[in-house]
Design a protein around this motif. Structure first.
Motif, PDB file in Angstrom:
ATOM      1  N   HIS A   1      34.426 -18.792  -2.364  1.00 31.77           N
ATOM      2  CA  HIS A   1      35.048 -17.504  -2.584  1.00 31.77           C
ATOM      3  C   HIS A   1      34.757 -17.031  -3.999  1.00 31.77           C
ATOM      4  O   HIS A   1      34.502 -17.822  -4.899  1.00 31.77           O
ATOM      5  CB  HIS A   1      36.558 -17.550  -2.331  1.00 31.77           C
ATOM      6  N   GLU A   2      34.786 -15.718  -4.160  1.00 27.87           N
ATOM      7  CA  GLU A   2      34.557 -15.090  -5.443  1.00 27.87           C
ATOM      8  C   GLU A   2      35.843 -14.394  -5.869  1.00 27.87           C
ATOM      9  O   GLU A   2      36.548 -13.819  -5.042  1.00 27.87           O
ATOM     10  CB  GLU A   2      33.426 -14.059  -5.349  1.00 27.87           C
ATOM     11  N   VAL A   3      36.118 -14.413  -7.175  1.00 29.16           N
ATOM     12  CA  VAL A   3      37.266 -13.704  -7.726  1.00 29.16           C
ATOM     13  C   VAL A   3      36.748 -12.663  -8.707  1.00 29.16           C
ATOM     14  O   VAL A   3      36.146 -13.007  -9.725  1.00 29.16           O
ATOM     15  CB  VAL A   3      38.247 -14.658  -8.430  1.00 29.16           C
ATOM     16  N   GLN A   4      36.962 -11.400  -8.385  1.00 28.05           N
ATOM     17  CA  GLN A   4      36.622 -10.315  -9.303  1.00 28.05           C
ATOM     18  C   GLN A   4      37.906  -9.823  -9.954  1.00 28.05           C
ATOM     19  O   GLN A   4      38.932  -9.660  -9.285  1.00 28.05           O
ATOM     20  CB  GLN A   4      35.926  -9.178  -8.557  1.00 28.05           C
ATOM     21  N   THR A   5      37.853  -9.602 -11.264  1.00 26.59           N
ATOM     22  CA  THR A   5      39.047  -9.270 -12.032  1.00 26.59           C
ATOM     23  C   THR A   5      38.973  -7.842 -12.566  1.00 26.59           C
ATOM     24  O   THR A   5      37.908  -7.355 -12.929  1.00 26.59           O
ATOM     25  CB  THR A   5      39.227 -10.249 -13.196  1.00 26.59           C
ATOM     26  N   PHE A   6      40.147  -7.202 -12.622  1.00 24.92           N
ATOM     27  CA  PHE A   6      40.247  -5.813 -13.077  1.00 24.92           C
ATOM     28  C   PHE A   6      41.448  -5.706 -14.019  1.00 24.92           C
ATOM     29  O   PHE A   6      42.569  -6.067 -13.647  1.00 24.92           O
ATOM     30  CB  PHE A   6      40.420  -4.872 -11.880  1.00 24.92           C
ATOM     31  N   PHE A   7      41.211  -5.210 -15.223  1.00 27.87           N
ATOM     32  CA  PHE A   7      42.259  -5.161 -16.244  1.00 27.87           C
ATOM     33  C   PHE A   7      42.686  -3.724 -16.497  1.00 27.87           C
ATOM     34  O   PHE A   7      41.848  -2.816 -16.571  1.00 27.87           O
ATOM     35  CB  PHE A   7      41.757  -5.781 -17.547  1.00 27.87           C
ATOM     36  N   ASP A   8      43.996  -3.524 -16.634  1.00 29.33           N
ATOM     37  CA  ASP A   8      44.563  -2.219 -16.960  1.00 29.33           C
ATOM     38  C   ASP A   8      45.169  -2.295 -18.354  1.00 29.33           C
ATOM     39  O   ASP A   8      46.302  -2.780 -18.510  1.00 29.33           O
ATOM     40  CB  ASP A   8      45.633  -1.837 -15.935  1.00 29.33           C
ATOM     41  N   PRO A   9      44.455  -1.839 -19.394  1.00 29.97           N
ATOM     42  CA  PRO A   9      44.949  -1.997 -20.770  1.00 29.97           C
ATOM     43  C   PRO A   9      46.323  -1.375 -21.046  1.00 29.97           C
ATOM     44  O   PRO A   9      47.132  -1.993 -21.762  1.00 29.97           O
ATOM     45  CB  PRO A   9      43.846  -1.342 -21.615  1.00 29.97           C
ATOM     46  N   PRO A  10      46.653  -0.183 -20.525  1.00 27.34           N
ATOM     47  CA  PRO A  10      47.960   0.390 -20.872  1.00 27.34           C
ATOM     48  C   PRO A  10      49.156  -0.479 -20.482  1.00 27.34           C
ATOM     49  O   PRO A  10      50.195  -0.435 -21.127  1.00 27.34           O
ATOM     50  CB  PRO A  10      47.970   1.723 -20.111  1.00 27.34           C
ATOM     51  N   THR A  11      49.014  -1.245 -19.397  1.00 22.48           N
ATOM     52  CA  THR A  11      50.137  -2.084 -18.947  1.00 22.48           C
ATOM     53  C   THR A  11      49.866  -3.575 -19.096  1.00 22.48           C
ATOM     54  O   THR A  11      50.733  -4.391 -18.759  1.00 22.48           O
ATOM     55  CB  THR A  11      50.469  -1.786 -17.473  1.00 22.48           C
ATOM     56  N   GLY A  12      48.695  -3.948 -19.582  1.00 22.10           N
ATOM     57  CA  GLY A  12      48.358  -5.361 -19.694  1.00 22.10           C
ATOM     58  C   GLY A  12      48.283  -6.067 -18.357  1.00 22.10           C
ATOM     59  O   GLY A  12      48.505  -7.280 -18.270  1.00 22.10           O
ATOM     60  N   SER A  13      47.931  -5.329 -17.308  1.00 20.62           N
ATOM     61  CA  SER A  13      47.979  -5.855 -15.940  1.00 20.62           C
ATOM     62  C   SER A  13      46.602  -6.282 -15.456  1.00 20.62           C
ATOM     63  O   SER A  13      45.602  -5.603 -15.702  1.00 20.62           O
ATOM     64  CB  SER A  13      48.513  -4.790 -14.972  1.00 20.62           C
ATOM     65  N   TRP A  14      46.583  -7.376 -14.691  1.00 21.09           N
ATOM     66  CA  TRP A  14      45.377  -7.842 -14.015  1.00 21.09           C
ATOM     67  C   TRP A  14      45.534  -7.658 -12.512  1.00 21.09           C
ATOM     68  O   TRP A  14      46.569  -8.019 -11.939  1.00 21.09           O
ATOM     69  CB  TRP A  14      45.123  -9.313 -14.311  1.00 21.09           C
ATOM     70  N   SER A  15      44.505  -7.097 -11.900  1.00 17.00           N
ATOM     71  CA  SER A  15      44.404  -7.023 -10.445  1.00 17.00           C
ATOM     72  C   SER A  15      43.198  -7.829 -10.010  1.00 17.00           C
ATOM     73  O   SER A  15      42.269  -8.058 -10.799  1.00 17.00           O
ATOM     74  CB  SER A  15      44.242  -5.570  -9.984  1.00 17.00           C
ATOM     75  N   TYR A  16      43.203  -8.219  -8.734  1.00 19.12           N
ATOM     76  CA  TYR A  16      42.151  -9.124  -8.255  1.00 19.12           C
ATOM     77  C   TYR A  16      41.594  -8.667  -6.923  1.00 19.12           C
ATOM     78  O   TYR A  16      42.315  -8.146  -6.053  1.00 19.12           O
ATOM     79  CB  TYR A  16      42.712 -10.540  -8.111  1.00 19.12           C
ATOM     80  N   LEU A  17      40.296  -8.895  -6.782  1.00 15.94           N
ATOM     81  CA  LEU A  17      39.588  -8.741  -5.520  1.00 15.94           C
ATOM     82  C   LEU A  17      38.997 -10.101  -5.199  1.00 15.94           C
ATOM     83  O   LEU A  17      38.108 -10.584  -5.902  1.00 15.94           O
ATOM     84  CB  LEU A  17      38.496  -7.683  -5.653  1.00 15.94           C
ATOM     85  N   VAL A  18      39.513 -10.757  -4.168  1.00 17.52           N
ATOM     86  CA  VAL A  18      39.077 -12.100  -3.800  1.00 17.52           C
ATOM     87  C   VAL A  18      38.257 -11.985  -2.523  1.00 17.52           C
ATOM     88  O   VAL A  18      38.722 -11.419  -1.519  1.00 17.52           O
ATOM     89  CB  VAL A  18      40.276 -13.046  -3.587  1.00 17.52           C
ATOM     90  N   VAL A  19      37.037 -12.518  -2.554  1.00 26.41           N
ATOM     91  CA  VAL A  19      36.076 -12.315  -1.477  1.00 26.41           C
ATOM     92  C   VAL A  19      35.689 -13.652  -0.865  1.00 26.41           C
ATOM     93  O   VAL A  19      35.310 -14.590  -1.576  1.00 26.41           O
ATOM     94  CB  VAL A  19      34.805 -11.613  -2.010  1.00 26.41           C
ATOM     95  N   ASP A  20      35.791 -13.747   0.446  1.00 25.37           N
ATOM     96  CA  ASP A  20      35.249 -14.889   1.172  1.00 25.37           C
ATOM     97  C   ASP A  20      33.740 -14.706   1.281  1.00 25.37           C
ATOM     98  O   ASP A  20      33.263 -13.736   1.886  1.00 25.37           O
ATOM     99  CB  ASP A  20      35.877 -14.988   2.563  1.00 25.37           C
ATOM    100  N   ALA A  21      32.994 -15.619   0.672  1.00 25.34           N
ATOM    101  CA  ALA A  21      31.549 -15.443   0.550  1.00 25.34           C
ATOM    102  C   ALA A  21      30.839 -15.412   1.900  1.00 25.34           C
ATOM    103  O   ALA A  21      29.838 -14.718   2.061  1.00 25.34           O
ATOM    104  CB  ALA A  21      30.966 -16.560  -0.320  1.00 25.34           C
ATOM    105  N   GLY A  22      31.365 -16.150   2.887  1.00 21.61           N
ATOM    106  CA  GLY A  22      30.691 -16.208   4.175  1.00 21.61           C
ATOM    107  C   GLY A  22      30.837 -14.946   5.001  1.00 21.61           C
ATOM    108  O   GLY A  22      29.866 -14.382   5.503  1.00 21.61           O
ATOM    109  N   SER A  23      32.051 -14.450   5.114  1.00 25.59           N
ATOM    110  CA  SER A  23      32.322 -13.312   5.991  1.00 25.59           C
ATOM    111  C   SER A  23      32.303 -11.974   5.271  1.00 25.59           C
ATOM    112  O   SER A  23      32.241 -10.927   5.916  1.00 25.59           O
ATOM    113  CB  SER A  23      33.702 -13.491   6.639  1.00 25.59           C
ATOM    114  N   ARG A  24      32.406 -11.994   3.928  1.00 31.51           N
ATOM    115  CA  ARG A  24      32.550 -10.809   3.084  1.00 31.51           C
ATOM    116  C   ARG A  24      33.867 -10.088   3.342  1.00 31.51           C
ATOM    117  O   ARG A  24      34.025  -8.911   3.008  1.00 31.51           O
ATOM    118  CB  ARG A  24      31.370  -9.833   3.250  1.00 31.51           C
ATOM    119  N   GLN A  25      34.814 -10.814   3.925  1.00 32.03           N
ATOM    120  CA  GLN A  25      36.177 -10.287   3.952  1.00 32.03           C
ATOM    121  C   GLN A  25      36.802 -10.470   2.567  1.00 32.03           C
ATOM    122  O   GLN A  25      36.448 -11.382   1.826  1.00 32.03           O
ATOM    123  CB  GLN A  25      37.024 -10.994   5.007  1.00 32.03           C
TER     124      GLN A  25
END
Length: 286
Positions: free
Chosen positions: A3-27
């Motif tokens: 699986h892959e973990v892509q990270t997204f940062f929101d500087p105004p709130t110090g927040s992290w969001s994530y997109l987690v991808v199953d490499a085989g199915s691309r779900q």
């Protein structure tokens, strides 16, 4: 089962969001997306959520779930917007019902506001599992910061919301309605039991200068160096530390707008007869 973990940062709130991808199915699964909010102008925006959408579309991903770790008090969720764009179901912990009941009273939302969690597509319990391609998302109840706090274990990665921060920042506050320092202590011990090599992803980072914001650590690093809850810190010591620290903290800057939107699964309050949505400010309550 990679699986892959892509990270997204929101500087105004110090927040992290994530997109987690199953490499085989691309779900994929989206965790804790952020809606832009200019508090001075009371204006929402979608630039952060659109970065997630761009990544989904660029890589031709099938988003199976949008997951919230809890009803956040420091940012507005973009879950409703992303659900509209992607058609993915939205899930949160079943403890959201208690949070809704508490804040429905604080904001005087009346009998027309459901407090049964029906704004969400699925209410998750401890031990539940969700499919993600060839992977399984394991749901762990980790209350203490809030009563609805969950963590999500996906492969060797656990997404802990606000239960813990980076080791040099410590732990979540426990003085919100439904919070409890002793409960948080036991939740953290449960996370530590996942094993030292488990990667841990936090929802916020408030780094001490001059360190840049980070989102990933390990259970081993937390056990060795968390400034509030490293190995050797007992329950009574932690509760005393957390209680004393919480007594010095002001309310989060965005708690009032955030909670009103987040208990609605990211929907804004219904427009009034002039077509405008309004947020409430309960005076002298919090």
């Amino acid at each position: 089962m990679g699986h892959e973990v892509q990270t997204f940062f929101d500087p105004p709130t110090g927040s992290w969001s994530y997109l987690v991808v199953d490499a085989g199915s691309r779900q994929a699964v989206i965790i804790d997306p952020v809606l832009d909010f200019d508090a001075a102008a009371a204006r929402t925006g979608r630039s952060g959520a659109d970065r997630l959408l761009q990544a989904v579309r660029e890589h031709n991903l099938d988003v199976a779930w949008i997951l919230e770790t809890h009803a956040h008090a420091d940012h507005l969720t973009a879950a409703a917007y992303l659900k509209e764009q992607l058609g993915a179901p939205l899930a949160v912990g079943a403890g959201i019902c208690k949070v809704q009941q508490t804040f429905a009273r604080i904001f005087n939302l009346g009998d027309g506001f459901p407090t049964d969690g029906s704004q969400f597509d699925r209410l998750l319990q401890d031990g539940d599992s969700l499919p993600l391609g060839e992977l399984t998302i394991r749901v762990l109840a980790t209350p203490g910061h809030t009563s609805d706090s969950l963590s999500y274990l996906i492969g060797d990665a656990v997404f802990v919301g606000d239960t813990l921060f980076m080791p040099d920042v410590g732990s979540a506050r426990c003085d919100f309605p439904g919070g409890d320092a002793a409960t948080l202590y036991h939740s953290v011990q449960r996370l530590y039991a996942l094993g030292d090599a488990t990667r841990m992803f936090v929802c916020h980072d408030y780094p001490p200068a001059p360190r840049p914001p980070r989102c990933e650590t390990t259970v081993a690093a937390q056990r060795a160096g968390n400034v509030h809850l490293r190995d050797g810190v007992g329950l009574d010591a932690f509760v005393a530390l957390r209680t004393a620290r919480d007594a010095t903290l002001g309310m989060p800057r965005l708690i009032l707008p955030s909670i009103q939107v987040n208990i609605r699964a990211g929907q804004l309050p219904p427009p009034q007869d002039n077509g405008v949505s309004y947020l409430k400010l309960p005076l002298d309550v919090l």
